[in-house]
Design an enzyme around this catalytic site. Structure first.
Site, PDB file in Angstrom:
ATOM      1  N   GLU A   1      -1.337 -39.641  -9.038  1.00 34.58           N
ATOM      2  CA  GLU A   1      -1.060 -38.251  -8.664  1.00 34.58           C
ATOM      3  C   GLU A   1      -2.351 -37.417  -8.606  1.00 34.58           C
ATOM      4  OE1 GLU A   1       2.098 -36.760 -11.144  1.00 34.58           O
ATOM      5  OE2 GLU A   1       3.492 -38.323 -10.525  1.00 34.58           O
TER       6      GLU A   1
ATOM      7  N   GLU B   1       7.302 -45.007  -9.525  1.00 32.51           N
ATOM      8  CA  GLU B   1       7.899 -44.495 -10.767  1.00 32.51           C
ATOM      9  C   GLU B   1       9.218 -43.821 -10.457  1.00 32.51           C
ATOM     10  OE1 GLU B   1       5.484 -41.817 -13.013  1.00 32.51           O
ATOM     11  OE2 GLU B   1       3.776 -43.180 -13.167  1.00 32.51           O
TER      12      GLU B   1
END
Length: 610
Positions: A230, A377
């Site tokens: 991220e 995820e």
């Protein structure tokens, strides 16, 4: 000058001229236009410049020409003005031998080529059977655990649970070594704090690949590198280094001849997408396009996936009252609760599919429709702050992850792309108890650090993945924190018009205590739920009830759902097909049958022609 064959040749020449009065090039340009034959002379030029050919060849050629009898001879013969053909008998035997040698060489070459092509086709089909991968469910392995299993024990747990894909957040050499020869496929992560060195130095990237990938492959089945996590949204200062780091790592893999088996990408959060619902109106954050455009070009060029971390849990928490809980948990919902995209009229029965389709649309808006998605995820916490995170419960975590597994292995795709089902990695394998605020951060795991399960997944019918299955008993109980007045009203309805069997919660009966509205309502709700066959909508009661996989029975008080083995298991409404294991087995058997047939064909071909 060589002696030429006398008078018989003149007769042949005369016969040949009857086909066409125009002189013909000395057989060196005789082609059958549309008649299926052709001829080239191997004759030599004599002193007169005419082509010398064997008599038998000429006779055969003339006979073929007469036999064909074309309507217009000029269509058969390419007409040119050259001297008439002459014949050289002394060359015949030599030319015949040469013809035979050339024909034998050509025949042998053709046979060899066809054999190689045949065997190559078999190999291609065989490889296709072996490497074609079905959608899978993997797990993330975090290490912020106070009492974590040793690498060997951890790998043993993975093998017992038949987990075939894992993602590591860093290149732990001990764990990579323990994973060798297990056939467990591994994504190796690079922490954000290593981006600076790798992104600014090709030598550093090459050294990293040599140390952490090449030295373990192929014993450890490393399939991808996840560069950072991220980065674009949580470490914006490193954004300019992200693609250079990815490119440098890829170049190092190319140099090591590993680029075809180890892909490189970087995980992104869902919030790189603006307006994710309806999916048809989604688009990437414009401020990130300067990084996303070249990244997507790289992913397309190298056949690597767009990695996304997608959490319906956070979507639900941020949109309570708008997104139904059942929609977030893959539970069966009534058509009236399905989310509908007004532009495409596609119906969404779960949040995750909508999030995936919003990513597809966002890529299409930048003219990328061929980059696959990999969900690196996703998950649901089993515990959180009771006031701030009331939906972080074991029951909800169990429901989400169990139904997620069924949904992926069912291979039903998404409404926009039903033919494509992205693979997913559950976050996460173990509770990372060293994580702190918020409370849910330490409670995303399927197992505790010592390897004991936090809860038992309900994945019957989905193959052998996560083998810690239960009997799939489910119960309907009162929701924690529900308003007492609403519970009382629902209890009255269940025991009255709902015809639930409430005799066990009457004064003096076995389930009367504890004498609370919540306890009595839970028993009545479960009685109604079991009576109705646990069908969709039978555990709602105006929003104060919830489906649970935890048996609420206590002591002598046995709830209706535990009184006899359940015959039906609660499944997501789109889990209808056979398990991954059975489908994969069918596919492999079918493919191997094709390989066997092709091998027999090739062996017969070789036997006949050699």
């Amino acid at each position: 000058m060589s002696t030429l064959i006398p008078s018989p040749i003149h007769r042949l020449e005369s016969e040949f001229k009857q086909l066409n009065s125009t002189r013909v090039q000395g057989m060196s340009q005789w082609y059958g236009y549309g008649y299926g034959f052709g001829y080239r002379s191997t004759g030599t030029e004599d002193d007169q410049g005419a082509s010398s050919i064997c008599l038998e060849d000429f006779v055969s050629s003339v006979s073929q020409a007469k036999m064909l009898q074309p309507p217009t001879h000029s269509k058969l013969l390419r007409i040119v003005h050259t001297p008439p053909p002459h014949f050289h008998p002394q060359l015949c035997e030599e030319q015949k031998l040469q013809h035979q040698t050339i024909a034998m060489d050509a025949s042998a070459s053709s046979k060899l080529l066809l054999t190689l092509l045949c065997l190559s086709a078999v190999a291609a089909v065989a490889v296709g059977v072996v490497v074609k991968e079905e959608p899978y469910v993997g797990v993330n392995i975090g290490t912020d655990v106070s009492s974590m299993l040793s690498p060997t024990e951890l790998v043993s747990l993975l093998k017992v649970q038949q987990i075939t894909h894992v993602r590591l957040y860093d290149a732990d050499p001990d764990l990579l070594r323990a994973l060798s020869r297990t056939k467990i496929r591994v994504i190796v992560g690079i922490p954000n704090n290593q981006l600076l060195g790798i992104g600014s130095s090709n030598a550093s990237a090459a050294a990293w690949v040599k140390t952490n990938i090449a030295s373990f492959y192929p014993d450890t089945a490393i399939v991808a590198i996840a560069v950072g996590d991220e980065v674009l949204t949580t470490l914006s200062s490193a954004s300019p280094l992200l693609l250079p780091a990815i490119e440098s790592l890829h170049n190092a893999l190319v140099a090591s001849n590993l680029d075809s088996v180890v892909k490189v990408s970087t995980p992104h959060p869902a919030d790189i997408i603006i307006d994710p619902f309806p999916p048809s109106q989604a688009f990437f954050n414009h401020t990130l396009e300067q990084y996303l455009l070249p990244l997507l070009s790289f992913l397309r060029r190298t056949g690597s996936p767009l990695m996304l971390n997608l959490y319906p849990y956070y979507v639900f928490m941020q949109n309570k009252g708008v997104v139904p809980l059942d929609n977030a948990l893959f539970r069966p919902i009534s058509p009236t609760k399905e989310e509908v995209d007004p532009n495409t009229l596609l119906h969404y029965t779960n949040v995750l599919d909508a999030m995936i389709d919003s990513a597809y649309v966002s890529m299409e808006n930048l003219n990328f429709s061929d980059v696959p998605i990999l969900i690196t995820e996703t998950g649901w916490p089993s515990k959180g702050d009771p006031k701030q995170e009331p939906y972080a419960t074991i029951d909800n975590a169990d429901a989400y992850n169990s139904n997620l597994i069924k949904h992926i292995l069912d291979k039903s795709g998404t409404p926009k792309r039903p033919e494509v089902t992205p693979s997913v990695y559950i976050y996460e394998l173990m509770n990372e108890d060293l994580r702190t605020s918020p409370a849910s951060e330490a409670n995303w795991g399927l197992f505790h650090g010592n390897g004991t399960p936090v809860y038992l997944l309900h994945v019957s019918g989905s193959g052998a993945f996560m083998a810690n299955d239960t009997t799939n008993k489910t119960f309907c109980v009162a929701m924690d924190g529900a308003d007492t007045k609403l519970l009382q009203a629902a209890l009255d309805w269940a025991c009255g018009p709902g015809h639930a069997n409430c005799s066990a919660i009457q004064p003096g009966e076995v389930c009367y205590d504890p004498n609370t509205v919540k306890h009595h309502a839970s028993y009545a709700f479960d009685s109604y739920y079991q009576k109705e066959g646990r069908v969709s909508g039978s555990c709602d009661f105006n929003g104060v009830a919830i489906i649970s996989t935890t048996d609420p029975s206590s002591g002598a008080c046995v709830f209706p759902g535990s009184m006899k083995p359940a015959n039906n298991s609660v499944k997501a409404n789109n889990v209808t097909g056979p398990s991954k294991a059975s489908r994969l087995g069918d596919m492999e058997n079918h493919g191997l049958n094709i390989v066997n047939v092709l091998l027999v064909f090739c062996m017969a071909f070789v036997f006949v022609n050699y």
